[in-house]
Design a protein around this motif. Structure first.
Motif, PDB file in Angstrom:
ATOM      1  N   ALA A 189      -4.088  11.254  -0.003  1.00 40.63           N
ATOM      2  CA  ALA A 189      -3.510  10.792   1.263  1.00 40.63           C
ATOM      3  C   ALA A 189      -4.037   9.426   1.690  1.00 40.63           C
ATOM      4  CB  ALA A 189      -3.780  11.815   2.362  1.00 40.63           C
ATOM      5  N   GLU A 190      -5.134   8.967   1.084  1.00 38.25           N
ATOM      6  CA  GLU A 190      -5.692   7.660   1.427  1.00 38.25           C
ATOM      7  C   GLU A 190      -4.811   6.536   0.869  1.00 38.25           C
ATOM      8  OE1 GLU A 190      -9.579   7.570  -0.197  1.00 38.25           O
ATOM      9  OE2 GLU A 190     -10.418   9.030   1.215  1.00 38.25           O
ATOM     10  N   PRO A 191      -4.519   5.504   1.684  1.00 37.46           N
ATOM     11  CA  PRO A 191      -3.692   4.387   1.202  1.00 37.46           C
ATOM     12  C   PRO A 191      -4.349   3.656   0.033  1.00 37.46           C
ATOM     13  CG  PRO A 191      -3.809   4.383   3.588  1.00 37.46           C
ATOM     14  CD  PRO A 191      -4.824   5.379   3.117  1.00 37.46           C
ATOM     15  N   LYS A 192      -3.531   3.290  -0.956  1.00 40.63           N
ATOM     16  CA  LYS A 192      -3.987   2.547  -2.128  1.00 40.63           C
ATOM     17  C   LYS A 192      -3.161   1.282  -2.234  1.00 40.63           C
ATOM     18  CE  LYS A 192      -4.800   7.077  -4.084  1.00 40.63           C
ATOM     19  NZ  LYS A 192      -4.587   7.645  -2.723  1.00 40.63           N
ATOM     20  N   THR A 195       0.856  -1.187   0.000  1.00 41.43           N
ATOM     21  CA  THR A 195       0.000   0.000   0.000  1.00 41.43           C
ATOM     22  C   THR A 195       0.894   1.240   0.000  1.00 41.43           C
ATOM     23  OG1 THR A 195      -0.156  -0.113   2.418  1.00 41.43           O
ATOM     24  CG2 THR A 195      -1.962  -1.087   1.136  1.00 41.43           C
ATOM     25  N   TYR A 196       0.374   2.311  -0.588  1.00 44.72           N
ATOM     26  CA  TYR A 196       1.116   3.566  -0.675  1.00 44.72           C
ATOM     27  C   TYR A 196       0.133   4.730  -0.619  1.00 44.72           C
ATOM     28  CZ  TYR A 196      -0.600   3.763  -5.474  1.00 44.72           C
ATOM     29  OH  TYR A 196      -1.425   3.807  -6.578  1.00 44.72           O
ATOM     30  N   ASN A 197       0.656   5.917  -0.368  1.00 45.60           N
ATOM     31  CA  ASN A 197      -0.190   7.112  -0.408  1.00 45.60           C
ATOM     32  C   ASN A 197       0.650   8.308  -0.828  1.00 45.60           C
ATOM     33  OD1 ASN A 197       1.327   7.600   1.877  1.00 45.60           O
ATOM     34  ND2 ASN A 197      -0.394   8.249   3.133  1.00 45.60           N
TER      35      ASN A 197
END
Length: 221
Positions: free
Chosen positions: A200-203, A181-183
């Motif tokens: 800013a939400e994790p993807k 996951t990244y943001n």
């Protein structure tokens, strides 16, 4: 004498085993190893190439980075011919993130062998404040990595390495599929608050990794 030789051999053997153990551990799949290798890849995930019809000015060094020089009268088909990238640069100039300069000099389309013709030109250069958002980014081309001028909405960061598959041999390569996951952090100041919150939400994403001589590395696609 025998005891001294024996003890030296024990010390040497212990050091060798420790070194081999360290090497084995560095090549073992782990969250830390994958996260470290992902950092330079994820950093530029929010960056988009700036497609414009670049021009080179007679007698001046060219390049693929900034500033970007283009012609307002260009009508050739190709990257950026739809004018969207130029409109974006003009918008950034309007909020003080880009310095826009117009002038006339002999120039030609970058990459062509045509004669230089005096014509109106526009140069776009990022201000110091915009340097983190308007910069060159390494992209994979046909046979090599190339530097491309890009517009970065934010800096990408690895949030977590969620899981990875058991390494398998594929066509002579040791491969594992890594899910992470990244943001986005430090978004461009002109971005609306709602868009900042979305970035800013994790993807979640999945990328193949290959075991190389220096450890696990992402397979660029």
């Amino acid at each position: 004498m025998f005891r001294s030789t024996y003890m030296s051999a024990v010390v040497l053997l212990s050091a060798t085993v420790g070194t081999l153990s360290g090497c084995g551990q560095s090549k073992a799949p782990s969250k830390e190893a994958f996260a470290t290798a992902l950092e330079p890849v994820v950093r530029d995930v929010f960056c988009h190439p700036i497609d414009v019809m670049r021009y080179e000015v007679d007698g001046e060094p060219g390049g693929s980075g900034f500033p970007i020089v283009t012609s307002p009268k260009s009508r050739m088909a190709g990257p950026g011919s739809d004018g969207k990238a130029v409109a974006m640069l003009d918008g950034l100039a309007g909020v003080g993130l880009v310095t826009r300069t117009t002038f006339e000099k002999p120039a030609r389309w970058s990459g062509s062998t045509n004669a230089f013709v005096r014509q109106p030109l526009t140069s776009y250069a990022p201000t110091e404040k915009a340097a983190p958002y308007l910069r060159t980014v390494e992209r994979k081309a046909t046979n090599a990595m190339v530097s491309v001028p890009s517009f970065c909405l934010a800096k990408g960061e690895v949030v977590d390495v969620v899981r990875w598959t058991e390494p398998t041999d594929v066509a002579g390569h040791r491969v594992s599929q890594v899910t992470y996951t990244y943001n986005g952090v430090d978004p461009i100041p002109v971005m609306p608050p709602a868009e900042q919150a979305r970035i800013a939400e994790p993807k979640e994403s999945t990328m193949p990794f290959e075991l190389q001589s220096d450890g696990w590395r992402p397979v660029r696609r």
